[in-house]
Design an enzyme around this catalytic site. Sequence first.
Site, PDB file in Angstrom:
ATOM      1  N   THR A 185       0.792  -1.213   0.000  1.00 60.51           N
ATOM      2  CA  THR A 185       0.000   0.000   0.000  1.00 60.51           C
ATOM      3  C   THR A 185       0.835   1.279   0.000  1.00 60.51           C
ATOM      4  O   THR A 185       1.906   1.323   0.585  1.00 60.51           O
ATOM      5  CB  THR A 185      -0.865  -0.031   1.273  1.00 60.51           C
ATOM      6  N   ILE A 214     -11.911  -7.054   0.030  1.00 53.42           N
ATOM      7  CA  ILE A 214     -11.678  -5.652   0.380  1.00 53.42           C
ATOM      8  C   ILE A 214     -10.772  -5.616   1.598  1.00 53.42           C
ATOM      9  O   ILE A 214     -10.999  -6.338   2.577  1.00 53.42           O
ATOM     10  CB  ILE A 214     -13.011  -4.934   0.674  1.00 53.42           C
ATOM     11  N   THR A 235      -0.362   0.495   6.547  1.00 53.43           N
ATOM     12  CA  THR A 235       0.126  -0.439   5.546  1.00 53.43           C
ATOM     13  C   THR A 235       0.480  -1.752   6.233  1.00 53.43           C
ATOM     14  O   THR A 235       0.876  -1.754   7.399  1.00 53.43           O
ATOM     15  CB  THR A 235       1.345   0.123   4.804  1.00 53.43           C
ATOM     16  N   LYS A 237      -0.717  -6.065   6.646  1.00 54.57           N
ATOM     17  CA  LYS A 237      -1.697  -7.129   6.422  1.00 54.57           C
ATOM     18  C   LYS A 237      -3.087  -6.603   6.774  1.00 54.57           C
ATOM     19  O   LYS A 237      -3.420  -6.396   7.937  1.00 54.57           O
ATOM     20  CB  LYS A 237      -1.327  -8.363   7.238  1.00 54.57           C
ATOM     21  N   GLY A 238      -3.881  -6.404   5.748  1.00 58.06           N
ATOM     22  CA  GLY A 238      -5.148  -5.709   5.903  1.00 58.06           C
ATOM     23  C   GLY A 238      -6.096  -6.314   6.902  1.00 58.06           C
ATOM     24  O   GLY A 238      -6.756  -5.594   7.665  1.00 58.06           O
TER      25      GLY A 238
END
Length: 314
Positions: A185, A214, A235, A237-238
Site C-alpha cells: 500500500t 476488500i 500499511t 496485512k489488511g
Amino acid sequence: MGWAIALHGGAGDIPGDLPPELGELRESCLHRCLDIAIDALNAHKSPLDVVELVVRELENDRHFNAGRGSVLTNNGTVEMEACIMDGSTKNCGAVSGLTTVVNAVSLARLVMEKTPHIYLAFEGAEAFAREQICENNGVETVDSSHFITPQNIERLKQAKAANSVQPISIVDEPPVPNGDSQIGTVGCVAVDSSGNLAAATSTGGLVNKMIGRIGDTPLVGAGTRANKFCAVSCTGKGEEIICATVARDVAALMEYKGLTLKEATDYVIKESTPKGTTGLISVSTTGEVVTPFNTTGVFRACATQDGKTEIGIW
C-alpha cells in the site's frame, strides 16, 4: 507549529540484503514525492490537495502496489481501492474494486465531494468514474491491461505455486535471488501550519486475493483516518489492521486518553497488532511526525517545516 508531511510505499519483510538497485528505485520515487509535497505545502496548498497529489504520484509508479503497479487477483485481474479523508470536516470518500481508473485516490475524493455517499465499489464505482469523465472532472480510465505488468504476473505465479495469498514481493526481470520483499500500500498524511489535517491511502491489495476481497485501505478507521488530532495511513496485512481498527485507535487514544502521537502509535503498533503485520505514518495537529512499524521495514519519507527530513526503509 509548522507544516509536516509523511508518505509510505508499504510495510513488510524487507531483507537487509535487499539489492541496492531495488531499494534505490523506490527511495528515488519517495524523494521525488517528498519534494512535490514540500513545494505544495510551501505554496499553501491544503493538506487534502497535498495528500491527493502525492498518492497520485505513487499510484503512477509501477514499483509500488497501487495504481500502475497493482497486484493481481486469483483471476489475474486488478481490483484497486483507495480512501481520502479531511480532518477538519471528517468528510471522506472511498472506492474499491476498480479495474480501469488510473488514479483511485482522485475518484475517492470525487465520491466525497460529488455524491451523498462515502463509499462506492466495483461496477457502481466504475460507472461513477465514467460519469465524472463526461463531466470533465479529471478522471482518467484505461483498458485494464494497462495495470497488468510482467512483474505482477510473475508474483501471481509464485503465489499460486505456493498456494498462498500474500502481500506484494519485489521481483525484477529476471527475479533477483534473495531479493524478495513484502511491500504494498501507498499513503500520505499532511498537516498545514494552521493545524488542518488530511490522510489518503491507495492499494492493489494482496497477491492472489479472492475476487471481491476488500482490505483495510478504503475502510475509514482501519487503514485511513483524519480528525482534528491526527491523520493516519496504514500499511501491512489488511485483515489484521481491520481487526485492530488501527487508524481509529490512534486517533481515539489521543482524543479520549490524552496520549501524545508517539504514545498512541507506539501502543497500537506494539500492543494491538501482531508482530510482522503493521506499519503506519501519522502527523498531529501540532506538527509531530511518526512512522512506527512492527514489520522488518517500511518504505517511507517525511519532512517538517523546520527542515527535518527522513527517507528510510528499515
